[in-house]
Each structure stands twice: as structure tokens, then as C-alpha cells.
Design a protein around this motif. Structure first.
Motif, PDB file in Angstrom:
ATOM      1  N   ARG A  47       0.916  -1.269  -0.185  1.00 21.55           N
ATOM      2  CA  ARG A  47      -0.346  -0.451   0.149  1.00 21.55           C
ATOM      3  C   ARG A  47       0.852   1.389  -0.332  1.00 21.55           C
ATOM      4  NH1 ARG A  47      -3.290  -3.966   3.387  1.00 21.55           N
ATOM      5  NH2 ARG A  47      -1.956  -2.330   4.855  1.00 21.55           N
ATOM      6  N   GLU A  92       0.554   4.366  -2.538  1.00 22.03           N
ATOM      7  CA  GLU A  92       0.379   5.414  -2.210  1.00 22.03           C
ATOM      8  C   GLU A  92       2.319   6.594  -2.830  1.00 22.03           C
ATOM      9  OE1 GLU A  92      -1.611   7.254  -0.226  1.00 22.03           O
ATOM     10  OE2 GLU A  92      -3.365   5.796  -0.734  1.00 22.03           O
ATOM     11  N   LYS A 109       1.344   7.411  -6.129  1.00 16.26           N
ATOM     12  CA  LYS A 109       0.176   7.755  -6.642  1.00 16.26           C
ATOM     13  C   LYS A 109       0.460   9.942  -5.932  1.00 16.26           C
ATOM     14  CE  LYS A 109      -4.830   7.971  -4.720  1.00 16.26           C
ATOM     15  NZ  LYS A 109      -6.281   7.694  -3.975  1.00 16.26           N
ATOM     16  N   SER A 110       1.102   9.448  -5.362  1.00 16.28           N
ATOM     17  CA  SER A 110       1.429  11.159  -4.682  1.00 16.28           C
ATOM     18  C   SER A 110       1.984  11.851  -5.649  1.00 16.28           C
ATOM     19  CB  SER A 110       1.945  11.141  -3.340  1.00 16.28           C
ATOM     20  OG  SER A 110       2.938  12.222  -2.504  1.00 16.28           O
TER      21      SER A 110
END
Length: 225
Positions: free
Chosen positions: A52, A56, A59-60
């Protein structure tokens, strides 16, 4: 092309040759923030947490930041002898790299340990070689502060003879200044630089050598308070 249209660079070379510095330069040139990720940011004791965290991070970054995976060999090692959990994390990371639409920079000094599947996901591989004499001379000229009171016996051409990386040269400059202050000198001498170079060369091993440390004797009658 439905996905994988981003640019992924692999920087490799020994520590101190400028990989992180170059990543910062690219981010500044693009007017973007550099998002630095390493194993410490990813690994967690929570089941599935590392996967995860990887997702993340990508994605960030997206198209707003330049993503920099420092010491990527600790994250994308060869999957031959790894367990199921680590293998899953490597698969997740490889998948995210392939889907990433932005600029991704990977850095390593152990390119031979990377998983082979990474190769087809790389846009450009850049080697950061050990600087030669002329490059070391320029690094010394850049690193030596103009306001530092340096003895006229200190010659850049002589300092450049030592086979050091840019990162090591930076450490030598700082160490030489500390030695000069410790000796209450009014200037940084040639001896200060030579001592600093010796210490930096000795510390190339994991923990350095005993000569880098100073033994402190405590008085037997010392009491707290």
C-alpha cells in the motif's frame, strides 16, 4: 500506448558520485518537488502495508512530482531467493513503475543485484563514474568556500590528486574546518586537509577504523550532579 508513457531513469555508480544531486537538478529544472522514497519509507510490520505504501507513493507523485527511489536495490532485488512477502512487494513496485506516467529516477550502486524484469521498464540508464583528476579539481574549486580562511600552502591541484568522490570531497572540507577549529587555528592548513582526507579514506568501510575515534578518559572521582 495505454500505459507506461512516463520516463524512468536508472542512475548507477558508487556512493558520492552525484546521483542524488542530479535527481535534485532534474526536479528543479522541471519546477517540481522531488519526492524521495527508500526502503525505510516503504517497509512496515503491518501485513500488506508495504504494498500500500508503494502504491501511495506513486499516486502521490503522479505528474506533479519527480519520484526518486534511492538505493532501489534494497527494494527491487532479484526474486530468485526471496520469500513470498518480499516477492509480492517487488511485483507491486514493478507494476507501479510500468504504469507510472511521470518522471521516475532510480539510484543504486549495486546494479548487478536488480531484478531483470526492471530492464524493460527503464527509459535510460546513466552511469555516474568515479571523477578523474580534472573533475576532482573542479569539484574542489566548487566545494571550497570563498570565505574559508585557507592557508596559502593548500593547493587545489595537490588535493585533486587524491582519488575521492564528490561526496567524500565535501566531507573532507567539513572535516578539515572542524580540525582547524578544534586546534584553535586561524586558518585551515594543509595538515588539516591531509588529516581529514585520511579520516575519510579510512571511513570507507562500514564502520570506519578505530583511528577515526578519540578515546575519552573519565576521571575516577566523577560523580553526577
Amino acid at each position: 500506448i495505454e500505459y507506461g508513457r512516463g520516463m524512468t531513469f536508472l542512475f548507477y555508480g558508487e556512493p558520492g558520485t552525484g546521483k542524488t544531486w542530479a535527481a535534485n537538478c532534474i526536479a528543479r529544472a522541471m519546477h517540481k518537488e522531488l519526492l524521495v522514497i527508500n526502503a525505510a519509507n516503504i517497509q512496515t510490520s503491518e501485513p500488506g502495508g508495504a504494498n500500500r505504501n508503494i502504491q501511495e507513493a506513486f499516486k502521490s507523485a503522479s505528474n506533479k512530482k519527480v519520484l526518486f527511489l534511492d538505493e532501489c536495490d534494497s527494494l527491487i532485488t532479484q526474486r530468485n531467493d526471496v520469500g513470498m512477502v518480499l516477492g509480492s512487494e517487488i511485483n507491486t513496485l514493478l507494476t507501479e513503475i510500468e504504469k507510472f506516467e511521470g518522471v521516475l529516477i532510480l539510484a543504486t550502486n549495486r546494479i548487478d543485484t536488480l531484478d531483470e524484469a526492471l530492464e524493460r521498464r527503464i527509459s535510460l540508464i546513466v552511469e555516474f563514474p568515479h571523477p578523474d583528476f580534472e573533475k576532482r579539481k573542479k569539484i574542489w574549486e566548487k566545494m571550497l568556500p570563498k570565505k574559508m580562511p585557507i592557508s596559502n600552502k593548500v593547493k587545489v591541484v595537490e588535493l585533486a590528486e587524491y582519488n575521492l568522490t564528490g561526496g567524500q570531497i565535501k566531507n573532507v572540507v567539513l572535516q578539515a574546518a572542524r580540525l582547524a577549529v578544534a586546534s584553535e587555528g586561524k586558518e585551515v592548513t594543509k595538515k588539516n586537509f591531509e588529516s581529514a582526507i585520511k579520516r575519510v579514506q579510512q571511513s570507507k568501510s562500514l564502520m570506519g577504523t578505530s583511528s577515526r575515534y578519540v578515546q575519552v578518559k573519565v576521571k575516577e572521582n566523577y560523580t553526577k550532579g
